[in-house]
Design a protein around this motif. Structure first.
Motif, PDB file in Angstrom:
ATOM      1  N   ASN A  35       1.725   4.057   3.812  1.00  0.00           N
ATOM      2  CA  ASN A  35       1.730   4.451   2.689  1.00  0.00           C
ATOM      3  C   ASN A  35       3.110   4.071   2.139  1.00  0.00           C
ATOM      4  O   ASN A  35       4.333   4.702   2.893  1.00  0.00           O
ATOM      5  N   TYR A  36       3.868   2.882   1.682  1.00  0.00           N
ATOM      6  CA  TYR A  36       4.803   2.155   1.825  1.00  0.00           C
ATOM      7  C   TYR A  36       5.661   2.311   0.829  1.00  0.00           C
ATOM      8  O   TYR A  36       7.169   3.031   0.576  1.00  0.00           O
ATOM      9  N   GLU A  37       4.987   2.705  -0.622  1.00  0.00           N
ATOM     10  CA  GLU A  37       5.936   3.391  -1.615  1.00  0.00           C
ATOM     11  C   GLU A  37       6.247   4.899  -1.399  1.00  0.00           C
ATOM     12  O   GLU A  37       8.014   5.170  -2.110  1.00  0.00           O
ATOM     13  N   GLN A  38       5.342   5.624  -0.406  1.00  0.00           N
ATOM     14  CA  GLN A  38       5.908   7.203  -0.504  1.00  0.00           C
ATOM     15  C   GLN A  38       7.460   6.701   0.831  1.00  0.00           C
ATOM     16  O   GLN A  38       7.836   7.922   0.399  1.00  0.00           O
ATOM     17  N   GLN A  41      10.079   5.857  -1.154  1.00  0.00           N
ATOM     18  CA  GLN A  41      10.942   7.144  -2.055  1.00  0.00           C
ATOM     19  C   GLN A  41      10.978   8.901  -1.610  1.00  0.00           C
ATOM     20  O   GLN A  41      11.903   9.266  -2.076  1.00  0.00           O
ATOM     21  N   TYR A  73       9.096  -3.194   0.966  1.00  0.00           N
ATOM     22  CA  TYR A  73       9.350  -4.204  -0.348  1.00  0.00           C
ATOM     23  C   TYR A  73       8.289  -5.840  -0.318  1.00  0.00           C
ATOM     24  O   TYR A  73       7.747  -6.079  -1.123  1.00  0.00           O
ATOM     25  N   ASN A  76       5.257  -4.630  -0.168  1.00  0.00           N
ATOM     26  CA  ASN A  76       4.536  -4.726  -1.630  1.00  0.00           C
ATOM     27  C   ASN A  76       3.956  -5.328  -2.556  1.00  0.00           C
ATOM     28  O   ASN A  76       4.545  -5.533  -4.040  1.00  0.00           O
TER      29      ASN A  76
END
Length: 190
Positions: A35-38, A41, A73, A76
């Motif tokens: 869960n890279y975005e989470q 952030q 990054y 993603n």
């Protein structure tokens, strides 16, 4: 007085490192789950990798968070952002440092910055001096040197594979690469 100041500084540095480790340990599970975005952030209750990297930049945990940010990054498909954090990452001469250099080199190679990429690939090879990784990094360096038009450097790294890593699978490719370099040389002189 000076001894007390140094003692306080060391105590404070240890406390800051412990805080950073705690925050990183909490968000690493999110990162490891993909869960890279989470992970970047964070959540309401967990500090994200971006904040850890910035807030604790002077700590080992903050530095590792910087590496994780770059990797998130990359995962993603955001190479420009990844490159920024790869360049900020304080690389030790170990496997993680070598992989960070190789990732940075790959991004630069994709941008057409072949000489810089080749130099980083070579540096990555020297960071690990591994019979499994170094030849691969050197093959990449040779390819980038060829793309940059630096045939002498390409020949040098291909020859290094042949001489130093003769048992590596990449050594079987070297003759083909050397033949291509020699053909390019012959073509440029005719």
């Amino acid at each position: 007085m000076l001894i007390a100041a140094v003692g306080f500084y060391l105590w404070n540095a240890q406390q800051t490192e412990a805080e950073a480790q705690e925050h990183l340990g909490q968000i690493e599970r999110v990162y490891a789950a993909g869960n890279y975005e989470q992970a970047l952030q964070g959540t309401e209750s967990q500090m994200g990798l971006l904040e850890i990297a910035d807030t604790y930049s002077g700590t080992n945990a903050g530095n590792l968070a910087t590496f994780y940010v770059a990797n998130a990054y990359l995962r993603n498909d955001m190479p420009d952002e990844a490159l920024t954090y790869l360049q900020r990452f304080d690389k030790d001469q170990d496997l993680v440092g070598a992989s960070a250099l190789a990732a940075e080199a790959s991004i630069l190679e994709d941008r057409g910055e072949f000489s810089e990429a080749a130099d980083l690939y070579e540096q990555a090879a020297s960071y690990v001096e591994s019979a499994s990784l170094s030849p691969r990094y050197l093959i990449n360096a040779g390819r980038a040197y060829e793309s940059a038009g630096n045939l002498d450097a390409a020949q040098r790294v291909y020859t290094e594979i042949q001489e130093t890593y003769a048992d590596a699978p990449e050594s079987e490719e070297v003759q083909r690469h050397l033949a291509r370099v020699n053909a390019k040389r012959a073509q440029s002189t005719s």
